[in-house]
Write an enzyme that holds these catalytic residues in place. Structure first.
Site, PDB file in Angstrom:
ATOM      1  N   HIS A  11       0.871  -1.203   0.000  1.00 37.91           N
ATOM      2  CA  HIS A  11       0.000   0.000   0.000  1.00 37.91           C
ATOM      3  C   HIS A  11       0.893   1.233   0.000  1.00 37.91           C
ATOM      4  CE1 HIS A  11      -3.801   2.232   1.329  1.00 37.91           C
ATOM      5  NE2 HIS A  11      -2.859   3.163   1.185  1.00 37.91           N
ATOM      6  N   HIS A  34       1.611   5.423  -1.775  1.00 45.01           N
ATOM      7  CA  HIS A  34       1.265   6.588  -2.603  1.00 45.01           C
ATOM      8  C   HIS A  34       2.549   7.186  -3.185  1.00 45.01           C
ATOM      9  CE1 HIS A  34      -2.859   6.748  -0.976  1.00 45.01           C
ATOM     10  NE2 HIS A  34      -2.274   6.231   0.099  1.00 45.01           N
ATOM     11  N   LYS A  93      -9.207  -0.121  -6.039  1.00 44.05           N
ATOM     12  CA  LYS A  93      -9.262   0.500  -4.713  1.00 44.05           C
ATOM     13  C   LYS A  93     -10.602   1.175  -4.478  1.00 44.05           C
ATOM     14  CE  LYS A  93      -7.769   2.227  -0.793  1.00 44.05           C
ATOM     15  NZ  LYS A  93      -6.677   3.136  -0.506  1.00 44.05           N
ATOM     16  N   HIS A 137     -10.371   1.242   1.508  1.00 46.93           N
ATOM     17  CA  HIS A 137     -10.191   2.246   2.562  1.00 46.93           C
ATOM     18  C   HIS A 137     -11.428   2.150   3.440  1.00 46.93           C
ATOM     19  CE1 HIS A 137      -8.596   6.163   4.176  1.00 46.93           C
ATOM     20  NE2 HIS A 137      -9.789   6.059   4.748  1.00 46.93           N
ATOM     21  N   HIS A 159      -4.583  -0.507   5.732  1.00 46.52           N
ATOM     22  CA  HIS A 159      -4.097   0.282   6.877  1.00 46.52           C
ATOM     23  C   HIS A 159      -5.035   0.210   8.076  1.00 46.52           C
ATOM     24  CE1 HIS A 159      -6.802   3.046   4.871  1.00 46.52           C
ATOM     25  NE2 HIS A 159      -5.912   3.501   4.031  1.00 46.52           N
ATOM     26  N   ASP A 208       1.562   2.629   3.473  1.00 47.72           N
ATOM     27  CA  ASP A 208       0.714   3.804   3.270  1.00 47.72           C
ATOM     28  C   ASP A 208       1.569   5.073   3.267  1.00 47.72           C
ATOM     29  OD1 ASP A 208      -1.564   5.242   2.733  1.00 47.72           O
ATOM     30  OD2 ASP A 208      -2.197   5.355   4.829  1.00 47.72           O
TER      31      ASP A 208
HETATM   32  C1  NCD Z   1      -3.309   9.207   1.990  1.00 49.15           C
HETATM   33  C2  NCD Z   1      -2.844  10.236   0.982  1.00 49.15           C
HETATM   34  O1  NCD Z   1      -2.318  11.281   1.395  1.00 49.15           O
HETATM   35  O2  NCD Z   1      -2.992   9.997  -0.216  1.00 49.15           O
HETATM   36  N1  NCD Z   1      -3.337   9.809   3.278  1.00 49.15           N
HETATM   37  C3  NCD Z   1      -3.291   9.173   4.465  1.00 49.15           C
HETATM   38  O3  NCD Z   1      -3.413   9.841   5.485  1.00 49.15           O
HETATM   39  N2  NCD Z   1      -3.087   7.878   4.537  1.00 49.15           N
HETATM   40  C4  NCD Z   1      -4.621   8.657   1.586  1.00 49.15           C
HETATM   41  C5  NCD Z   1      -5.050   7.442   2.369  1.00 49.15           C
HETATM   42  O4  NCD Z   1      -4.489   6.351   2.208  1.00 49.15           O
HETATM   43  O5  NCD Z   1      -5.990   7.565   3.163  1.00 49.15           O
HETATM   44 ZN    ZN Z   2      -3.178   5.145   1.523  1.00 47.42          ZN
END
Ligand code: NCD
Ligand code: ZN
Length: 345
Positions: free
Chosen positions: A14, A16, A100, A137, A175, A248
């Site tokens: 997971h 970003h 997702k 999520h 998460h 995450d």
């Molecule tokens: C994530 C993001 O910034 O893209 N933020 C977070 O707090 N985890 C999005 C997410 O996974 O909820």
């Molecule tokens: Zn995330």
């Protein structure tokens, strides 16, 4: 006492990456430690089609440093109007590894998310038939639900029904932050698993709110009370194949975190393995680290494990207060702290 640990190379289930300069700045951190990562699709605009995902994958691959082997595994951002044929074709062509589900407005860049989960049941049916993994999520977004209760409420309002309605659908509860989520995953069948972040193993909600507001400990779902953190630690180190690594890591520049309306997300990528291993070490469970980091994820996704290995050694490592990123700066997870493990390579 184990001072040097060699494990099969892990994957991040997971993550970003964002896009543009930020993406180019953060990809090397992940590619240094992990062989593969499930790349979240919450860009602006979100990655909703196979062709968008294929192009995004090329941009990520172009940012991987020379000589480094790294494979981004792409995900489709589900919306009220997702085209199940395009998703199925994208999966068959090897573009999509998963899809997702963001409930609309649950988190960063989720305004296009699904407004009513039951509306996309036909897409879940197709995913179940095609063997496409659903990443969730798991937070409700109703204004009347307290932010600390949103994960537990999501289980009751949505997840139980999704899992019961599509028993063969593979679901990753992303998460997780509560003992309710741990219990739900444990009592569900083998098609239901969860990722756990390093921050939710290290901190409870006090770290966000005591001694002044601490924006760098703020992410979604928010850290909960201590009993939940302890349940997550037990799950992570248990050796149960339903729980695996997903950082995450969610980069936001320092100024966007230290703001009157600070962004949710913790940038965990640079010291990810060191952070997780510290927890396994504290729990006397170093022997369970490899399965959590490198074996359970591939098994759930039906992918081979990685061939090569990585080494971590016990050492005092000072994590920088901030790192340069895209001509700006970003605060990494553990920034300004000393951690007890070093990633050797
Ligand atoms: C994530 C993001 O910034 O893209 N933020 C977070 O707090 N985890 C999005 C997410 O996974 O909820
Ligand atoms: Zn995330």
């Amino acid at each position: 006492m184990t001072d040097i640990l060699t494990i099969r190379r892990p994957d991040d289930w997971h993550l970003h990456f964002r896009d543009g300069d930020i993406m180019r700045g953060v990809v090397p951190y992940t590619a240094r430690q992990f062989a593969r990562a499930i790349v979240m699709p919450n860009l602006t605009p979100p990655v909703t089609t196979a062709s968008m995902a294929a192009e995004y994958r090329e941009r990520i691959l172009a940012a991987v440093p020379e000589g480094v082997n790294f494979t981004p595994l792409m995900t489709c951002y589900l919306t009220d109007t997702t085209d199940a044929d395009d998703l199925a074709r994208g999966a068959a062509d090897g573009v999509f590894t998963a899809a997702k589900l963001y409930p609309a407005n649950a988190t960063t860049n989720s305004a296009h998310g699904v407004s009513d989960v039951s509306k996309i049941y036909p897409v879940f049916e197709r995913m179940e038939a095609e063997g496409i993994v659903l990443c969730v999520h798991g937070e409700v977004t109703s204004a009347d639900i307290d932010v600390f209760d949103r994960e537990a409420e999501f289980i009751e309002r949505h997840l139980r029904d999704i899992v019961a309605s599509f028993p063969k659908l593979k679901v990753v509860f992303e998460h997780i932050t509560t003992s309710d989520a741990v219990d739900f995953v444990l009592e569900s069948g083998p098609n239901v698993a969860a990722t756990i972040t390093p921050q939710h193993l290290h901190i409870n909600r006090n770290a966000m709110l005591v001694g002044g507001i601490q924006p760098h400990n703020y992410c979604l779902p928010v850290a909960k009370r201590e009993s939940h953190r302890l349940a997550l630690r037990r799950a992570a180190v248990s050796g149960n194949a339903k729980f695996f690594l997903g950082t995450d890591s969610a980069p936001h520049l320092r100024g966007d975190k230290e703001s009157a309306c600070g962004c949710a997300g913790i940038f965990g990528a640079p010291y990810a393995l060191e952070s997780y291993l510290t927890v396994f070490d504290e729990e006397g469970a170093i022997d369970k680290f490899e399965c959590f980091a490198s074996l359970h994820g591939p098994a759930f996704y039906g992918l081979p494990v990685n061939d090569d290995t990585v080494v971590l050694e016990r050492a005092e490592v000072e994590v920088p207060q901030s790192l340069p990123l895209a001509g700006n700066e970003i605060v990494p997870w553990h920034g300004g702290q000393t951690i007890g493990w070093r990633f050797v390579g």
